[in-house]
Motif scaffolding. Structure first.
Motif, short mmCIF file in Angstrom:
data_model
loop_
_atom_site.label_atom_id
_atom_site.label_comp_id
_atom_site.label_asym_id
_atom_site.label_seq_id
_atom_site.Cartn_x
_atom_site.Cartn_y
_atom_site.Cartn_z
N ALA A 1 46.88 35.70 27.18
CA ALA A 1 47.26 35.69 25.76
C ALA A 1 48.78 35.64 25.60
N ALA A 2 49.50 36.22 26.57
CA ALA A 2 50.96 36.24 26.51
C ALA A 2 51.60 35.04 27.21
N GLY A 3 50.78 34.19 27.83
CA GLY A 3 51.31 33.06 28.57
C GLY A 3 51.97 33.45 29.87
N ALA A 4 51.56 34.59 30.44
CA ALA A 4 52.20 35.12 31.65
C ALA A 4 51.47 34.64 32.90
N GLN A 5 52.16 34.70 34.03
CA GLN A 5 51.59 34.30 35.31
C GLN A 5 50.53 35.31 35.76
N THR A 6 49.47 34.81 36.40
CA THR A 6 48.41 35.69 36.90
C THR A 6 48.01 35.34 38.33
N THR A 7 48.89 34.73 39.10
CA THR A 7 48.53 34.25 40.43
C THR A 7 48.01 35.36 41.32
N VAL A 8 48.73 36.46 41.40
CA VAL A 8 48.31 37.59 42.24
C VAL A 8 47.09 38.27 41.63
N ALA A 9 47.11 38.45 40.32
CA ALA A 9 45.98 39.10 39.65
C ALA A 9 44.69 38.31 39.86
N ASP A 10 44.78 36.99 39.87
CA ASP A 10 43.58 36.17 40.11
C ASP A 10 43.01 36.46 41.50
N GLY A 11 43.88 36.64 42.49
CA GLY A 11 43.41 36.95 43.83
C GLY A 11 42.76 38.32 43.92
N VAL A 12 43.37 39.30 43.25
CA VAL A 12 42.77 40.64 43.24
C VAL A 12 41.39 40.59 42.58
N SER A 13 41.29 39.87 41.47
CA SER A 13 40.02 39.74 40.78
C SER A 13 38.96 39.10 41.67
N ALA A 14 39.33 38.07 42.39
CA ALA A 14 38.38 37.40 43.27
C ALA A 14 37.88 38.34 44.37
N ALA A 15 38.80 39.12 44.96
CA ALA A 15 38.41 40.06 46.00
C ALA A 15 37.46 41.13 45.47
N LEU A 16 37.79 41.68 44.28
CA LEU A 16 36.94 42.72 43.70
C LEU A 16 35.60 42.14 43.26
N SER A 17 35.59 40.92 42.76
CA SER A 17 34.33 40.30 42.34
C SER A 17 33.36 40.18 43.50
N GLU A 18 33.87 39.78 44.66
CA GLU A 18 33.01 39.70 45.85
C GLU A 18 32.46 41.07 46.21
N ALA A 19 33.30 42.09 46.11
CA ALA A 19 32.85 43.44 46.45
C ALA A 19 31.78 43.92 45.47
N VAL A 20 31.96 43.62 44.19
CA VAL A 20 30.97 44.03 43.19
C VAL A 20 29.66 43.28 43.40
N ASP A 21 29.74 41.99 43.67
CA ASP A 21 28.53 41.18 43.85
C ASP A 21 27.79 41.54 45.14
N GLY A 22 28.54 41.92 46.18
CA GLY A 22 27.90 42.14 47.47
C GLY A 22 27.71 43.59 47.84
N GLY A 23 28.22 44.52 47.04
CA GLY A 23 28.14 45.93 47.40
C GLY A 23 27.24 46.72 46.47
N PRO A 24 27.08 48.01 46.72
CA PRO A 24 26.27 48.85 45.84
C PRO A 24 26.94 49.01 44.47
N ALA A 25 26.14 49.16 43.44
CA ALA A 25 26.66 49.23 42.07
C ALA A 25 27.52 50.47 41.85
N ASP A 26 27.29 51.51 42.64
CA ASP A 26 28.02 52.76 42.44
C ASP A 26 29.16 52.95 43.44
N ALA A 27 29.61 51.88 44.07
CA ALA A 27 30.70 52.00 45.05
C ALA A 27 31.99 52.42 44.36
N TYR A 28 32.70 53.35 44.99
CA TYR A 28 34.02 53.76 44.52
C TYR A 28 35.10 52.89 45.18
N VAL A 29 36.27 52.84 44.58
CA VAL A 29 37.36 51.99 45.08
C VAL A 29 37.69 52.26 46.55
N PRO A 30 37.74 53.52 47.04
CA PRO A 30 38.04 53.70 48.46
C PRO A 30 37.06 52.98 49.38
#
Length: 293
Positions: free
Chosen positions: A252-281
């Motif tokens: 919305a602010a027109g800002a760069q998200t290159t690194v954020a996109d990578g973090v999102s992709a990594a977390l998305s894989e963890a959410v899709d492939g891991g237990p629903a109640d997994a904690y960040v550690p």
């Protein structure tokens, strides 16, 4: 002041208990399946309500502590929600992690109904909520904040007025992007270290004595060394939600998200492939499992 709270989960339960026990305020809370056990709140004098309208009718201050913007919008904007039911002069304190643009819309609805609004997200953990030592980043009018400071003091260590309405949520998303981003990077490094046989304690010590020393390391080290996930009871799915909110805000602010996109992709894989109640550690294990698979 009579206080209402909607969202008695991992964070909200500690807030509610301290509003009652430390603050001595009358408290009404929304009865909801997502709540933590509330017997202790009832024992302290808290009253369960079946609807948002009941909370609104009983409260001078309403604290929201729910997952994100869709939930806040449903609570505030529903035909029988807060905006339709609150008393004149009621102050809504939104402690959720939400999108700033949505916050401004919800605040406008509340103001049109005769109330006022603060965004006041938290920067600490459920442990701090139960200890009454949360930190809040508050956006909104200074006089509105002053009016609710006695309530906020019952469950906080620090309340920082960070600017106009919406800036609390904006800064919370910036904070969580940095915090979750650090932890995601660290978890990936820890998984690689484990895969190659590096002693986990040596890995932690090397980082702690060098450039890797950080709150992220403090929170993940118990899992890296001894698989103790409870140092940070924060769901991976919520971490992904916060990162994607940051990306939405940045777009919305027109800002760069290159690194954020990578973090999102990594977390998305963890959410899709891991237990629903997994904690960040547990990302340390989930990243390693995916690599080995």
């Amino acid at each position: 002041m009579n206080v209402g709270i909607i969202g008695v989960g991992l964070m909200g339960h500690g807030i509610a208990r301290n509003v009652l026990s430390r603050g001595g305020f009358a408290l009404h809370f929304l009865d909801h399946p997502g709540n933590q056990p509330t017997d202790d709140l009832v024992d302290l004098g808290g009253r369960a309500c079946a609807t948002v309208a009941e909370i609104a009718a009983a409260s001078d201050v309403v604290i929201l502590c729910v997952t994100g913007s869709p939930q806040v919008e449903a609570i505030v904007g529903a035909p029988d929600g807060l905006a339709a039911s609150l008393r004149k002069g009621t102050i809504v304190v939104d402690c959720s992690t939400a999108l700033p643009d949505s916050t401004l819309r919800m605040a406008e609805m509340v103001r049109k109904a005769g109330g006022d609004y603060l965004d006041a997200p938290m920067t600490r953990t459920a442990k701090h909520a139960h200890e009454g030592t949360l930190n809040l980043l508050v956006g909104g009018a200074a006089e509105t904040l002053d009016a609710v400071r006695p309530v906020l003091a019952s469950f906080t260590e620090q309340v920082e007025h960070v600017g106009p309405l919406g800036h609390g949520h904006r800064l919370k998303l910036l904070h969580n992007y940095v915090s979750v981003g650090f932890m995601t990077l660290l978890a990936e490094a820890a998984a690689q270290a484990a895969d190659t046989g590096v002693d986990p304690q040596v890995f932690v010590d090397v980082l702690a004595n060098g450039g890797g020393a950080s709150a992220a390391l403090d929170r993940l080290a118990p899992f890296i060394v001894s698989q103790d996930r409870d140092a940070l009871p924060f769901f991976v799915s919520n971490a992904l939600k916060d990162i994607d909110y940051y990306r939405d805000m940045s777009d919305a602010a027109g800002a760069q998200t290159t690194v954020a996109d990578g973090v999102s992709a990594a977390l998305s894989e963890a959410v899709d492939g891991g237990p629903a109640d997994a904690y960040v550690p547990e990302l340390v294990r989930l990243f390693r499992t995916r690599k080995d698979g």
